[in-house]
Design a protein around this motif. Structure first.
Motif, PDB file in Angstrom:
ATOM      1  N   GLN A 195       0.817  -1.221   0.000  1.00 42.05           N
ATOM      2  CA  GLN A 195       0.000   0.000   0.000  1.00 42.05           C
ATOM      3  C   GLN A 195       0.844   1.262   0.000  1.00 42.05           C
ATOM      4  O   GLN A 195       0.313   2.363   0.139  1.00 42.05           O
ATOM      5  N   LEU A 196       2.156   1.124  -0.163  1.00 40.99           N
ATOM      6  CA  LEU A 196       3.013   2.311  -0.216  1.00 40.99           C
ATOM      7  C   LEU A 196       2.994   2.903  -1.623  1.00 40.99           C
ATOM      8  O   LEU A 196       2.690   2.215  -2.591  1.00 40.99           O
ATOM      9  N   SER A 197       3.350   4.207  -1.720  1.00 41.80           N
ATOM     10  CA  SER A 197       3.489   4.819  -3.039  1.00 41.80           C
ATOM     11  C   SER A 197       4.757   4.289  -3.697  1.00 41.80           C
ATOM     12  O   SER A 197       5.618   3.711  -3.036  1.00 41.80           O
ATOM     13  N   GLY A 198       4.869   4.502  -5.009  1.00 42.34           N
ATOM     14  CA  GLY A 198       6.023   3.985  -5.751  1.00 42.34           C
ATOM     15  C   GLY A 198       7.347   4.451  -5.171  1.00 42.34           C
ATOM     16  O   GLY A 198       8.282   3.673  -5.012  1.00 42.34           O
ATOM     17  N   GLY A 199       7.415   5.734  -4.828  1.00 43.21           N
ATOM     18  CA  GLY A 199       8.651   6.272  -4.288  1.00 43.21           C
ATOM     19  C   GLY A 199       9.004   5.652  -2.948  1.00 43.21           C
ATOM     20  O   GLY A 199      10.149   5.303  -2.675  1.00 43.21           O
ATOM     21  N   MET A 200       7.964   5.490  -2.108  1.00 45.55           N
ATOM     22  CA  MET A 200       8.169   4.896  -0.783  1.00 45.55           C
ATOM     23  C   MET A 200       8.636   3.451  -0.904  1.00 45.55           C
ATOM     24  O   MET A 200       9.502   2.986  -0.166  1.00 45.55           O
ATOM     25  N   LYS A 201       8.028   2.724  -1.857  1.00 47.38           N
ATOM     26  CA  LYS A 201       8.422   1.329  -2.057  1.00 47.38           C
ATOM     27  C   LYS A 201       9.915   1.248  -2.362  1.00 47.38           C
ATOM     28  O   LYS A 201      10.626   0.409  -1.821  1.00 47.38           O
TER      29      LYS A 201
ATOM     30  N   GLU B 101      17.460  -0.167 -12.153  1.00 42.39           N
ATOM     31  CA  GLU B 101      16.402   0.814 -12.440  1.00 42.39           C
ATOM     32  C   GLU B 101      15.595   1.188 -11.205  1.00 42.39           C
ATOM     33  O   GLU B 101      14.370   1.027 -11.170  1.00 42.39           O
ATOM     34  N   PRO B 102      16.263   1.713 -10.185  1.00 45.24           N
ATOM     35  CA  PRO B 102      15.525   2.025  -8.956  1.00 45.24           C
ATOM     36  C   PRO B 102      14.530   3.172  -9.120  1.00 45.24           C
ATOM     37  O   PRO B 102      13.616   3.298  -8.319  1.00 45.24           O
ATOM     38  N   THR B 103      14.692   3.994 -10.149  1.00 44.78           N
ATOM     39  CA  THR B 103      13.811   5.157 -10.246  1.00 44.78           C
ATOM     40  C   THR B 103      12.775   5.029 -11.357  1.00 44.78           C
ATOM     41  O   THR B 103      12.047   5.974 -11.626  1.00 44.78           O
ATOM     42  N   THR B 104      12.698   3.846 -11.974  1.00 45.22           N
ATOM     43  CA  THR B 104      11.699   3.671 -13.022  1.00 45.22           C
ATOM     44  C   THR B 104      10.309   3.613 -12.400  1.00 45.22           C
ATOM     45  O   THR B 104      10.086   2.898 -11.423  1.00 45.22           O
ATOM     46  N   GLY B 105       9.391   4.366 -12.946  1.00 42.60           N
ATOM     47  CA  GLY B 105       8.027   4.354 -12.432  1.00 42.60           C
ATOM     48  C   GLY B 105       7.865   5.129 -11.143  1.00 42.60           C
ATOM     49  O   GLY B 105       6.924   4.920 -10.397  1.00 42.60           O
TER      50      GLY B 105
ATOM     51  N   VAL C 207       9.803  13.986  -8.080  1.00 44.19           N
ATOM     52  CA  VAL C 207      10.303  14.459  -6.785  1.00 44.19           C
ATOM     53  C   VAL C 207      10.982  13.313  -6.033  1.00 44.19           C
ATOM     54  O   VAL C 207      12.086  13.455  -5.508  1.00 44.19           O
ATOM     55  N   SER C 208      10.324  12.148  -6.039  1.00 49.30           N
ATOM     56  CA  SER C 208      10.922  10.995  -5.349  1.00 49.30           C
ATOM     57  C   SER C 208      12.211  10.552  -6.015  1.00 49.30           C
ATOM     58  O   SER C 208      13.143  10.097  -5.351  1.00 49.30           O
ATOM     59  N   ARG C 209      12.272  10.708  -7.349  1.00 43.79           N
ATOM     60  CA  ARG C 209      13.499  10.356  -8.069  1.00 43.79           C
ATOM     61  C   ARG C 209      14.646  11.199  -7.572  1.00 43.79           C
ATOM     62  O   ARG C 209      15.738  10.705  -7.293  1.00 43.79           O
TER      63      ARG C 209
END
Lengths: 297, 364
Positions: free
Chosen positions: A130-136, A156-160, A164-166
């Motif tokens: 249930q976390l957001s993509g960035g949090m995951k 590819e840690p920042t794909t999707g 801002v999270s990137r």
């Protein structure tokens, strides 16, 4: 810290890697830049001891990846391309699980992950699914770091992940450098290249060039023009017929035109106006990593 | 190594407990299956439509007819008196069995004809068995001396299950199917799920030995399977009066052995497949169908064509059903079941050896 020598790998008839050689220094933040299908994941999996190369050798920390895979597995942190934590376990349970199977505890290495984990702490009882993509991705990074690896392989840690999270994620990687961790990060985003110490540009299983982002840009020695017109597509085909054109690629609404030799921008403009193009503008520009990549042979 | 294993088991237990729907199915299914087989799907037939074409119309024929009337298995269709009426009633489906008494019945040698509706051969066979038994009883009561022995040739004694109760067959059968389902199918799905999610990549990169990954994943399912065994045993003995003549210790030990066989099959499947769907279909086709069809649970092995009888030897469920029946119905000890147990043990070892060979410490 990491050396790859002539690594090749094929899946059936598809070649994934072709004679790839790389050297990554200790403490470096190294980027593997390239589009999907460039062979980034295959390379990371070979270095992470998860795949056997068809040919070539690789060493991590002086140990060969094929023979010493057990020792290497203890020394590396690996974050696969797909979100690979347990979605039905909470944030804390995931972290605790990965800490334990690597024979350590959260408390022991809390120091290393504190910066990242403080952002996750308010959600520690939430299920990872249930976390957001960035949090995951931050949680996955925590889990990959929890056993204090000397080498971190991130696929590819920042794909999707939102922009801002990137940015936050890259800031975290920069901070991890101060702990002396060698990091190899793959990404399809060209703009992230400038955040690495050095990068390797990859395409079709081959490394096109290696170096610091600055040196790659400086090595790009062809004049570069950004050309705009109302009908971008027709302009692109016309520009490719232009006698001084080295290569031309669509770049958003413009076409980036690299030339065999310096040419007055007005010459390009009149060439296009003769072909009845409207709204033509031609401006000389400085190349970016993306230009280096797409105009490379 | 103990602490990672415990944490691994706890993690796996969370997966099972938090997937409520699957958990309800896994715990509820054994009970539902036992009750279904016990109450709804019964091999015993009661109150089947029955008619007598009495062409003798004498005292002995009336006595025989009365005996059929009194039987709980048959319900007399009084209106059916002629050949034409009988045929019509069969076609309608209201008649399942007809007894034709020829003229002059009463003096040996006696010849009677039983006509059955064999569109459902199982029912037809069962009914004609019931009817033959009634006829033999009638003659055993009437005849004296030589005549009796000439007429009443066979007197089958149904050992262990005098009333041919189907519960004695389906309790072992349901137990076998459930253990196969929980142990083999669920573990193969659980392991391939980690491959699908990508968590297997991380587990492989971790210093955990592969054996520990497998053991950690499997233990919660062993517990679940044993819980199911308990539920089925309790329902079978308490609700359906299934006897339990042998030792409970031996029964649980055998159940554990069969769970081991099923788990080794599940692990083998998971090492050969990489998606949950494939693992599930594979388990269903290769494990569940033979377990249900070829183990003797539903269709008697003795009545199968020879090739299928040979194949049935390779089905672990067949041996487990034999063991269960030996323990529960015959009260047999280890001396009776050691051969079957040895076969299961051998199969388990074989499957585990195969799995170890194909388990990869790397991807693909």
């Amino acid at each position: 810290m990491i050396t790859a020598q002539n690594l090749s790998k094929a899946y059936g008839k598809t070649t994934a890697l072709q004679e790839v050689s790389l050297t990554i220094q200790a403490g470096e933040l190294f980027g593997l830049i390239g589009p999907d299908g460039a062979g980034k994941t295959t390379l990371l999996r070979i270095l992470g001891t998860l795949l056997l190369p068809d040919a070539g050798t690789a060493f991590l920390d002086g140990k060969p990846v094929v023979e010493s895979y057990r020792a290497i597995r203890r020394a590396i942190g690996y974050m696969p391309g797909t979100f690979s934590l347990y979605q039905d376990l909470t944030v804390e349970e995931n972290l605790h699980f990965f800490a334990t199977i690597f024979g350590t505890s959260i408390a022991e290495n809390y120091e290393l992950i504190r910066d990242i984990y403080v952002q996750l702490e308010p959600f520690k009882n939430r299920r990872a699914g249930q976390l957001s993509g960035g949090m995951k991705q931050k949680l996955a990074l925590c889990c990959a770091l929890i056993h204090r690896p000397r080498i971190l392989l991130l696929d590819e840690p920042t794909t999707g992940v939102d922009p801002v999270s990137r940015e936050e994620f890259w800031a975290m990687l920069q901070r991890l450098k101060s702990h002396g961790i060698t990091m190899l990060v793959s990404t399809p985003y060209m703009d992230e290249a400038s955040l690495c110490d050095r990068v390797a540009l990859m395409r079709d299983g081959q490394v096109l060039s290696t170096g610091s982002p600055q040196s790659l840009i400086e090595a790009f020695d062809r004049p570069l023009l950004a050309v705009q017109a109302d009908d971008t597509y027709r302009m692109l085909t016309d520009l490719r017929q232009f006698e001084s054109t080295y290569s031309a690629f669509a770049f958003g609404h413009a076409v980036h035109l690299s030339l065999k030799a310096p040419v007055w921008p007005e010459l390009v403009q009149s060439y296009l106006l003769n072909l009845k193009h409207t709204g033509v503008s031609v401006t000389p520009i400085a190349p970016s990593i993306e230009d280096v990549f797409i105009h490379a042979e | 190594m103990i602490k990672p294993l415990l944490v691994f088991i706890r993690k796996e237990a969370f997966h099972i407990l938090r997937d409520r729907r699957t958990l309800i199915i896994l715990l509820g299914m054994p009970a539902v299956l036992v009750l279904l087989f016990g109450f709804a799907i019964s091999n015993e037939i009661r109150e089947a439509g029955f008619a007598v074409l009495d062409q003798a119309r004498n005292e002995p024929s009336r006595q025989l007819t009365d005996r059929f009337r009194a039987s709980p298995y048959f319900t007399m269709q009084e209106g059916v008196q002629t050949q034409a009426a009988m045929e019509a009633a069969f076609r309608k489906g209201s008649l399942k069995l007809a007894l034709v008494i020829p003229p002059g019945y009463g003096e040996p040698p006696v010849s009677l004809q039983l006509v059955t509706d064999a569109t459902d051969p199982n029912t037809a066979t069962t009914l004609s068995n019931y009817a033959s038994a009634i006829i033999r009883q009638e003659w055993a009561g009437r005849a004296t001396g030589q005549q009796a022995s000439a007429l009443v040739e066979v007197k089958p004694l149904m050992l262990y299950n005098r009333e041919l109760k189907s519960v004695f067959l389906f309790v072992p059968g349901v137990m076998t199917v459930i253990l196969m389902l929980v142990s083999a199918m669920m573990t193969s799905i659980a392991i391939t799920r980690e491959k699908e999610l990508g968590t297997m990549e991380v587990l492989l990169v971790s210093p955990l030995p592969p054996a520990l990954i497998i053991v950690g994943k499997v233990i919660p399912y062993i517990l679940l399977a044993l819980a199911n065994t308990g539920v089925i045993l309790w329902l079978g003995t308490a609700v359906f009066d299934m006897p339990m003549r042998g030792s409970y210790l031996l029964l649980w030990a055998s159940a554990l052995l069969f769970v081991g066989t099923a788990l080794s099959l599940g692990i083998l499947i998971s090492t050969r497949t990489s998606s949950q769907q494939v693992a599930m279909l594979f388990s269903l086709m290769v494990l569940m169908l033979p377990t249900i069809l070829l183990s003797g649970f539903i269709f008697p092995i003795a009545s199968m064509p020879l090739p299928l009888q040979v194949i049935s030897n390779a089905i672990p469920a067949k041996w487990f059903i034999i063991i269960l029946k030996d323990i529960m119905l015959k009260g047999g000890g280890l001396s009776l079941i050691w051969q079957e147990s040895l076969i299961l043990l051998g199969m388990t070892t074989f499957f585990i050896a195969l799995s170890v060979r194909s388990f990869k410490t790397r991807l693909a």
